[in-house]
Write an enzyme that holds these catalytic residues in place. Structure first.
Site, short mmCIF file in Angstrom:
data_model
loop_
_atom_site.label_atom_id
_atom_site.label_comp_id
_atom_site.label_asym_id
_atom_site.label_seq_id
_atom_site.Cartn_x
_atom_site.Cartn_y
_atom_site.Cartn_z
N ARG A 56 0.84 -1.19 0.00
CA ARG A 56 0.00 0.00 0.00
C ARG A 56 0.88 1.24 0.00
O ARG A 56 1.79 1.38 0.83
CB ARG A 56 -0.91 0.00 1.24
CG ARG A 56 -1.66 1.30 1.48
CD ARG A 56 -2.56 1.17 2.71
NE ARG A 56 -3.21 2.42 3.09
CZ ARG A 56 -2.85 3.19 4.13
NH1 ARG A 56 -1.82 2.82 4.90
NH2 ARG A 56 -3.49 4.30 4.41
N ARG A 98 -9.77 19.60 9.35
CA ARG A 98 -8.93 19.86 10.52
C ARG A 98 -9.20 21.25 11.07
O ARG A 98 -9.69 22.14 10.34
CB ARG A 98 -7.44 19.73 10.17
CG ARG A 98 -7.04 18.37 9.63
CD ARG A 98 -5.54 18.29 9.37
NE ARG A 98 -5.16 17.03 8.75
CZ ARG A 98 -4.93 15.91 9.42
NH1 ARG A 98 -5.06 15.90 10.74
NH2 ARG A 98 -4.60 14.80 8.79
N LYS A 281 -13.21 2.51 1.09
CA LYS A 281 -12.90 2.45 2.52
C LYS A 281 -14.15 2.86 3.32
O LYS A 281 -14.63 3.97 3.18
CB LYS A 281 -11.72 3.38 2.83
CG LYS A 281 -10.43 2.95 2.15
CD LYS A 281 -9.38 4.04 2.19
CE LYS A 281 -8.90 4.32 3.60
NZ LYS A 281 -7.79 5.32 3.59
N THR A 339 -6.43 -1.33 10.14
CA THR A 339 -6.24 -0.36 11.22
C THR A 339 -5.96 -1.00 12.58
O THR A 339 -6.78 -1.75 13.09
CB THR A 339 -7.44 0.61 11.37
OG1 THR A 339 -7.90 1.01 10.09
CG2 THR A 339 -7.01 1.85 12.14
#
Length: 598
Positions: A56, A98, A281, A339
């Site tokens: 990846r 953010r 995802k 994850t």
């Protein structure tokens, strides 16, 4: 029982790399996706030997594409040298929401019950105001909506709207907020496209480099996935226009020597329908509301438990994981679990017991692949992490009593054939029969001849324990099958001659036209393919030559194929055989021909 199906203990890591490598390739069915980063880009060979099936590349941190080209070339070079199929996945960043920085400080203190302002602005915040440069979110948020920052470590609640660009919020938890921390809004279907302008540029690079998979972040709805597919359709149109100007590859003849010859061969044989497989995802709870449609339009699914664990209740993540894996398996598509699988190995040489259980449970759930992120990209033990992951997977696979059951009823409702506009009347029966035949006869493996990979998907999803040898003449199909559980893809040419076997670009730099002539000859325009018996014999020879430990002569195998345009003699076939019979048959035919007794 053949050595391909051997249940030799997989838990001992104190063996040399070559022995571990051989054991790994013979027995492990669950695939490993490993993220490359500063800690691992110089360890590509060691990582492949340790068990990596897919690398990846995280484009969140890529600003200069020139840094990625040598990495991609090295993966392909080492893969060729080891005669192993290793795929590459490019992971798009997606929109990053953010908070801005703060005036004259690195962070601000927070207290439970404190009231602050949340403002849409490009300005810096202060001790009373948190600024973010995403006005769409401020416009959508309503009283009682939650705002999570810093991976959920800080939780805010919207009290009321002050103005179009400002909200009053209350601190529910958290003690300190630093600059540039991620913001999640779990109660909203965010009105932001999944593809950013950077993602579009990254997708073009991924396309140009012919990476095998492209992962899409921030998926909330089916249209997000369709937008990426449509974008790649535009890339294809651009290439077709270039090919009209510079036939046959869209590359000026004078530039051909800048490319690896194997790459040029792949290019000239590239299917007009080729594109990287889209991996959606699932990290937003809103995606779960439309998950059936997202699975339908995607090529694969990644259970991205990091952000999913922030926006969903943590207690629900294991349930969501199991249900996603079940649904994707029912759709006969690959599913990757990702994850924090061995997170502690970023700094420690061994994982926690809970992490080992986590990996094993993903295997029991029926995942096709498990993924390592920071463990490989930035950790102190990237190779050891892969070895440990591989060992856990192999050991879990032996405990078949704990594995989730195959749901044939779900497959027949949502699988590949069920979703086709013109379903095949035979392919489900072929896949069912091949699996049943292999299980009932205790066959060592199923050998599948495939032109698109679909038959391999269908067989892989019908069994948790069988080994599947996928035989294809298409290198792109070969690499996309690397992520499927239990599938060992092999590239075998079905042509009577191998025109590109010995050609050295360095010896032909003065005459680029020779390269074109040689490439065109590789197209096999006359359909000069081997007959069925010779194809079976060539397959056995390729397996014996490349992987001598996979089978013993006389091992039982099941051979099958769905529709195969190149091999009409094998179309819609299920066949029992003893490994080695095809070679013996061809030798006998040769003997009788030589002695004129035919």
């Amino acid at each position: 029982m053949s050595s391909l199906s051997s249940k030799k203990s997989a838990i001992n890591l104190n063996i040399n790399d070559r022995d571990l490598f051989e054991l790994d390739r013979r027995t492990r069915k669950t695939k490993i996706v490993a993220t490359l980063g500063p800690a691992s880009t110089d360890k590509i060979r060691e990582l492949i030997l340790a068990g990596v099936n897919v690398f990846r590349l995280n484009f969140s941190h890529v600003t200069d594409y020139l840094t990625q080209v040598p990495i991609i070339r090295e993966i392909r070079k080492v893969s060729n040298e080891l005669n192993l199929c290793v795929a590459i996945l490019g992971d798009l960043c997606g929109p990053k929401i953010r908070n801005n920085g703060f005036k004259d400080r690195d962070s601000i203190p927070l207290e439970k019950g404190q009231h602050l302002y949340l403002k849409a602005s490009s300005e810096l915040g202060d001790e009373n105001t948190i600024c973010m440069n995403t006005p769409q979110i401020i416009k959508q948020l309503q009283p009682e909506h939650r705002v999570l920052l810093d991976d959920g470590n800080i939780s805010l609640r919207v009290i009321k709207r002050i103005s179009e660009d400002t909200l009053e919020v209350e601190v529910l938890s958290g003690t300190e907020l630093k600059a540039r921390k991620g913001i999640n809004v779990p109660d909203l279907l965010v009105d932001i496209p999944a593809l950013t302008e950077k993602d579009k540029r990254d997708a073009k690079f991924i396309w140009d480099q012919r990476l095998d998979f492209i992962a899409l972040s921030f998926v909330q709805r089916r249209q997000d996935v369709q937008d990426l597919i449509d974008l790649m359709g535009e890339f294809r149109k651009e290439e077709e226009e270039k090919k009209k100007i510079y036939p046959p590859l869209g590359i000026p003849v004078d530039n051909l020597n800048d490319y690896d010859y194997n790459y040029l061969v792949e290019e000239i044989q590239l299917s007009p329908e080729w594109r990287p497989m889209v991996v959606s995802k699932i990290e937003k709870p809103q995606a779960l509301d439309e998950i059936d449609e997202i699975i339908k339009v995607s090529d694969a699914i990644m259970v991205a438990r990091g952000d999913l664990g922030v926006e969903c209740q943590l207690e629900k993540v294991p349930i969501v994981q199991k249900e996603l894996i079940r649904k994707v398996n029912g759709a006969e598509k690959p599913v990757i679990t990702a994850t924090q699988m061995l997170e502690s190995m970023i700094t420690n040489p061994v994982p926690t017991r809970a992490e080992v259980s986590d990996v094993a449970n993903a295997v029991f759930d029926g995942t096709d692949a498990v993924m390592l992120s920071g463990e490989c990209a930035a950790g102190a033990y990237p190779v050891e992490s892969v070895k440990m992951m591989s060992s856990i997977c192999r050991y879990a696979e032996e405990m078949s009593d704990y594995s989730a059951k195959v749901e044939l009823d779900l497959i027949r409702k949502t699988g590949i054939n069920a979703c086709r506009k013109n379903p095949s009347p035979f392919i489900d029966a072929i896949a069912d029969s091949a699996v049943t035949a292999a299980e009932e006869s205790n066959a060592s493996a199923i050998i599948v001849y495939t032109d698109t990979g679909d038959t391999c998907h269908m067989i892989s999803k019908r069994s948790r324990n069988l080994n599947v040898i996928a035989i294809t003449s298409n290198s792109h199909v070969q690499r996309k099958l690397t992520v499927l559980r239990g599938v060992h893809p092999m590239l075998v040419s079905f042509k009577k001659r191998n025109s590109n076997a010995s050609f050295n670009l360095d010896e032909n730099k003065i005459n680029n036209n020779q390269i074109i002539v040689h490439l065109l000859s590789s197209l096999n325009i006359n359909n000069d393919y081997l007959n069925t018996d010779a194809i079976l014999a060539k397959t056995e020879h390729a397996i014996i030559t490349r992987h001598p430990d996979w089978f013993k002569i006389g091992d039982k195998v099941v051979i099958c194929a769905g529709y195969h345009a190149l091999l009409p003699g094998l179309c819609n076939t299920v066949k029992f055989s003893f490994f080695g019979d095809a070679i013996r048959t061809e030798k006998s035919k040769s003997y009788w021909n030589d002695n004129e007794f035919n």
